[in-house]
Structure formats: structure tokens, C-alpha cells
Design an enzyme around this catalytic site. Structure first.
Site, PDB file in Angstrom:
ATOM      1  N   SER A 250      43.474 -52.919  16.071  1.00 33.62           N
ATOM      2  CA  SER A 250      42.804 -51.693  16.509  1.00 33.62           C
ATOM      3  C   SER A 250      41.845 -51.179  15.437  1.00 33.62           C
ATOM      4  O   SER A 250      41.107 -50.233  15.672  1.00 33.62           O
ATOM      5  CB  SER A 250      43.845 -50.624  16.852  1.00 33.62           C
ATOM      6  N   ASN A 275      43.726 -51.774  21.336  1.00 36.71           N
ATOM      7  CA  ASN A 275      45.119 -51.385  21.193  1.00 36.71           C
ATOM      8  C   ASN A 275      45.961 -52.550  21.715  1.00 36.71           C
ATOM      9  O   ASN A 275      45.825 -52.958  22.864  1.00 36.71           O
ATOM     10  CB  ASN A 275      45.376 -50.119  22.018  1.00 36.71           C
ATOM     11  N   ASP A 296      52.802 -59.217  14.687  1.00 36.89           N
ATOM     12  CA  ASP A 296      53.141 -58.667  13.363  1.00 36.89           C
ATOM     13  C   ASP A 296      52.734 -57.201  13.297  1.00 36.89           C
ATOM     14  O   ASP A 296      51.812 -56.821  12.566  1.00 36.89           O
ATOM     15  CB  ASP A 296      52.436 -59.483  12.265  1.00 36.89           C
ATOM     16  N   CYS A 336      58.638 -55.362  10.109  1.00 38.86           N
ATOM     17  CA  CYS A 336      58.732 -54.991   8.692  1.00 38.86           C
ATOM     18  C   CYS A 336      59.432 -53.649   8.527  1.00 38.86           C
ATOM     19  O   CYS A 336      59.352 -53.017   7.477  1.00 38.86           O
ATOM     20  CB  CYS A 336      57.351 -54.978   8.046  1.00 38.86           C
TER      21      CYS A 336
END
Ligand code: SAH
Length: 392
Positions: A250, A275, A296, A336
Site C-alpha cells: 500500500s 490495500n 508477510d 511478526c
């Protein structure tokens, strides 16, 4: 009060138990006394029976009131900091291969709580996260030791204003601490990247994914989609194994760097500014198919309180990706968020597979690169999950 010549902080039984279990933090709620201890001080820690537990760095602002730095009394903090930096550098010499960009100091995991140092070729980038590491004398020792040992062309500091506010530190801007150079080209696994000291996220790149890029590339094939591609870390690694690679993010500035990186490596990659949630919904709905998909996303769970929402987010992404993967395809899916445990993450991906009637095989169950070590007694140092799955 005085303990081994240091100002004293007394911790509760619970806080002391945490330390004897090997953790290095004590929360403010477990501090019984810290009278007149200045911000960022080196302190002696004692329990409720006055037993000496070690030396720590103190914060007057953070919920993490003390971070242990040694089990014994520290007489010479400068000497200890220098030694810890040398050990961190030596550890990387043992575990890092095939790159000139890696993390040299990872805070608690290198027994230097509150300090991050990353290397990008001949440039170093430093982040200070606590009052203690912000003390001028401490900064000077760190910069001088890094300079002496590594001879970088320059050392820059990246400031996160939110961190300084939380630590009640005076505002400070990002800037050079040594030297003048602010851009470089670094390489990992034979892929080259542009680096600008004061641009982008983190200190510039997601170095923790370096080993996962190489692993993903090994299995990638056909038409590939790298979702949340940033500067193209995965996309550029996949390009040598795939017929076509598309990266989605984005952030336009991130994609501009990604495009320059593609040119630097002589690769043709399609970059789409969108998006990811909308794009995946539209593409999946339109019957678009891929052989390899990388997910990710940024950390969805910034705290325990939004874990449920975060898990829903991960599930949705994985559902859409599984819908679009051809049989025999490869899904590389990452999280993460420290607050999403490896078990939570496996469960969410597994639920997505069930809902989509797909079978998943774990090809590799991976974590952060070795230059971001995990300290076993400090679970917070383990945060990255990266699953490589074969989809049928
Ligand atoms: N895979 C990258 C790191 C991704 S970081 C690498 O290895 O380098 C997360 C990225 O997601 C950032 O670049 C951010 O701009 C992007 N991002 C955040 N929210 C997004 C959204 N809703 N849609 C698309 N991209 C998003």
C-alpha cells in the site's frame, strides 16, 4: 542506600523469581523501592530479603522498570559495554553468511538491553530504546567501540519519537553520529538492494527475513505474488526461480524503492499499489491463480488485547491466498507479532486450510534469521514465524 557502590532497586518476590528463572525484565509493579534512582541509572538489584541479584539498567518511565545487564556487580560499565559489543560482533562472524547486511546488536538477546545496531554494507544504523542507552557517556562508548571494531563509513541514528516519548526522553531527531555517508547498496543471498539511512521502516530493511528469502526462493516456481512486498525482499529473491512475479504494497514510496531494486538486479517485476485485503478479495473472487504466494503483513497484534482481531486478519489473508493457489503451489506465510504464538499461527493457517478444503504440508517451519538471536529465557526475543507450505 548503596549496594556494591550502585544505587539500589528492591524487587518483590515475584520479580526476583522471574530473574532467577533467567528472564531479564522486572515490571514496575514488582518494584518495592527505588528511592531517588535517576533515569537510566546502572543499579544493584536486591530482593525483599536484601539478597543481591545482579546489576541492571533502570528506567523511571517504562513499565519495564529494570533490564538486567549482569549477574554480578558492575564496577566498570564502559568496559562491560565494550565487551558485550565485541561479543555481539564475534557472534555474527560465526552465524552470518552471504550478506553484508545484518543485525549486529539485538538488544536483550545480546545482553545490551535497549540497543539495536544494524549493518548495511559500510554503514551502521543504531536505535536507542531506553533511558540507559540514551545517557551521553553510554552513547559515546557505543559509537567509539563500533567505530574502532568495524570502521564503518558512517553511523546514523534512527529515532522513533514514540519510543522517546514513552521513555520520557527529550525529543531528538534522526541524524548522523559519525561520518557523512547516508546511502549504500547492500546485498543478501546475491540480491542487491538500495539503502538510504533515513528512509523506510525499521532501520531500512527487514533483515530478520534474510534467511527466509533464500528458503522461499528454493521452492518458488511459476507465477508468484508477494503480498506486503515493501522494497521487494521476497519478490526479488523469487524472480530468479519464477516465470512472473508481482509485488503488492500500500506504500508508494516503498514500491518506488522496490522498482529501483528490480532495476539494480536486472529483473522485471510488476508492482501494484493496493490495500492487500481488497486486492486479495478481488483477485480471489475473479478466479486469479498463482503457483507461489508470499504473505508477510505488518504486526497485526501490537498487544495482547487485539490478539483476536489479529488472528482474524491472518486467517482472512491465508484463506484468500489458499483460494488462489494452484494444486502443487507454495504458500509462504509469515507473522511478526510476538503476541501471536507459533501454535496460534499454525492453528489459524490450519483453520484457513480446512475452510478452503485444501491440504497443507509443512515444507519448512522457520523463524527469524540467526543475527536476531532468540534468548531462550526471554520469550519476547522470539517473534517471527515463517511457514513454507506445499498446497494440494
Ligand atoms: N515483506 C517485506 C516486509 C513487509 S513489512 C520484506 O521482506 O521486506 C509490511 C509491509 O506492508 C509494509 O511495506 C507496509 O507498507 C505494507 N502494508 C501495511 N498495510 C498494508 C495493507 N493493508 N495493504 C498492503 N500493504 C500494506
Amino acid at each position: 542506600m548503596d549496594s556494591h557502590g550502585l544505587p539500589v532497586v528492591k524487587v518483590s518476590r515475584r520479580g526476583a523469581n522471574r530473574l532467577t528463572d533467567g528472564h531479564v525484565w522486572v515490571y514496575r509493579s514488582d518494584i518495592l523501592a527505588a528511592d531517588g534512582v535517576p533515569p537510566g541509572a546502572l543499579v544493584g538489584v536486591i530482593d525483599d530479603r536484601e539478597k543481591f541479584l545482579g546489576a541492571a539498567l533502570y528506567s523511571t518511565a517504562s513499565q519495564i522498570a529494570i533490564r538486567m545487564i549482569a549477574k554480578d556487580a558492575v564496577k566498570d560499565l564502559d568496559g562491560l559495554l565494550r565487551k558485550r559489543l565485541q561479543e555481539a560482533i564475534a557472534y555474527r562472524e560465526r552465524v552470518v553468511r552471504g550478506t553484508d547486511a545484518y543485525r549486529i546488536v539485538f538488544s536483550e538477546a545480546d545482553f545490551l538491553p535497549g540497543l539495536i545496531v544494524d549493518r548495511y554494507n559500510d554503514l551502521l544504523s543504531l536505535q536507542v530504546l531506553t533511558q540507559a542507552m540514551d545517557v551521553e557517556a553510554v552513547r559515546e562508548v557505543i559509537v567509539s567501540e563500533l567505530t574502532e571494531r568495524l570502521r564503518p563509513a558512517a553511523i546514523s541514528e534512527r529515532v522513533d519519537p514514540r519510543v522517546r516519548e514513552l521513555e520520557q526522553l527529550p525529543a531528538r531527531s534522526s541524524g548522523l553520529l559519525q561520518g557523512e555517508k547516508t546511502s549504500a547498496v547492500f546485498s543478501m543471498n546475491g540480491v542487491r538492494f538500495h539503502y538510504e539511512a533515513f528512509e523506510g521502516q525499521k532501520t531500512g530493511a527487514f533483515l530478520d527475513q534474510r534467511e527466509n528469502y533464500a528458503a522461499a526462493a528454493e521452492y518458488a516456481r511459476g507465477e508468484a505474488l508477494d503480498v506486503f512486498c515493501y522494497h521487494g525482499g521476497f519478490a526479488l529473491h523469487l524472480a530468479s526461480h519464477c516465470a512472473k512475479v508481482t509485488g503488492v504494497d500500500s506504500s508508494r514510496p516503498a514500491l518506488e524503492v522496490a522498482d529501483r531494486n528490480a532495476a539494480l538486479n536486472g529483473r522485471e517485476i510488476e508492482w501494484i499499489e493496493a490495500n492487500a485485503f481488497d486486492l486479495l478479495r478481488d483477485y480471489a473472487g475473479a478466479g486469479q491463480r498463482y503457483d507461489t504466494i508470499v504473505l508477510d503483513p505488518p504486526a497485526f497484534a501490537k498487544s495482547k488485547s487485539n490478539l483476536e482481531t489479529a488472528l482474524r486478519g491472518y486467517k482472512e489473508l491465508n484463506l484468500r491466498a489458499l483460494k488462489m493457489l494452484r494444486p502443487g503451489g507454495i504458500l509462504v506465510t509469515c507473522s511478526c507479532s510476538y503476541h501471536v504464538s507459533p501454535a496460534d499461527f499454525l492453528e489459524v493457517v490450519s483453520q484457513a486450510a480446512r475452510d478452503m478444503h485444501r491440504n497443507l504440508r509443512i515444507v519448512e517451519n522457520r523463524t527469524q534469521a540467526k543475527d536476531h538471536p532468540v534468548l531462550l529465557a526471554v520469550p519476547e526475543t522470539a517473534y517471527l514465524k515463517c511457514l513454507i507450505l506445499a498446497v494440494s
